[in-house]
Design an enzyme around this catalytic site. Structure first.
Site, PDB file in Angstrom:
ATOM      1  N   HIS A   1       0.837  -1.201   0.000  1.00 41.48           N
ATOM      2  CA  HIS A   1       0.000   0.000   0.000  1.00 41.48           C
ATOM      3  C   HIS A   1       0.874   1.253   0.000  1.00 41.48           C
ATOM      4  CE1 HIS A   1      -3.602   2.343   0.713  1.00 41.48           C
ATOM      5  NE2 HIS A   1      -3.133   2.816   1.849  1.00 41.48           N
TER       6      HIS A   1
ATOM      7  N   GLN B   1       3.934   1.501  -1.148  1.00 38.92           N
ATOM      8  CA  GLN B   1       4.554   1.603  -2.469  1.00 38.92           C
ATOM      9  C   GLN B   1       3.584   2.218  -3.475  1.00 38.92           C
ATOM     10  OE1 GLN B   1       7.850   1.283  -1.673  1.00 38.92           O
ATOM     11  NE2 GLN B   1       7.945   0.460  -3.715  1.00 38.92           N
TER      12      GLN B   1
ATOM     13  N   HIS C   1       1.087   4.253  -2.834  1.00 39.11           N
ATOM     14  CA  HIS C   1       0.971   5.684  -2.526  1.00 39.11           C
ATOM     15  C   HIS C   1       2.170   6.457  -3.044  1.00 39.11           C
ATOM     16  CE1 HIS C   1      -2.494   6.742   0.028  1.00 39.11           C
ATOM     17  NE2 HIS C   1      -2.515   5.451   0.304  1.00 39.11           N
TER      18      HIS C   1
END
Length: 106
Positions: free
Chosen positions: A78, A80, A82
């Site tokens: 998650h 990564q 973002h």
């Protein structure tokens, strides 16, 4: 690096990337209205948060490169996601700034 440390770095990536994203979206709204006073400060702030997110990511990459077998979980993935989407947003906002400067002839 244990699972909890990896999760915390994932949370750091999410937080720093999220802060950068918020700054960039606010800046985009401002330049859309022809307000360019805050451009340099906002980009600097976003870049600093992106640097911090990248630093957290680099800790994980370095640990894995050193031979650690990391238990990558959803939180890191998650983070990564973002980070990568915010890096793309940063590039796009820079282009929009230039377009809006042309529009408002600034």
């Amino acid at each position: 690096m244990n699972k909890e440390e990896l999760q915390m770095l994932g949370f750091e990536i999410v937080a720093y990337s999220g802060d950068a994203r918020s700054t960039l979206m606010k800046l985009l709204s401002e330049v859309r209205q022809g307000k360019f006073e805050n451009v340099e400060d906002a980009l600097k702030d976003a870049d600093e948060n992106l640097k911090l997110a990248h630093n957290s990511q680099t800790k994980i990459l370095a640990d894995e490169a050193a031979g650690s077998n990391l238990d990558i979980g959803f939180i890191f993935i998650h983070g990564q996601d973002h980070l990568m989407t915010t890096l793309l947003l940063r590039d796009l906002v820079q282009d929009f700034i230039e377009l809006y400067k042309e529009k408002y002839q600034k």
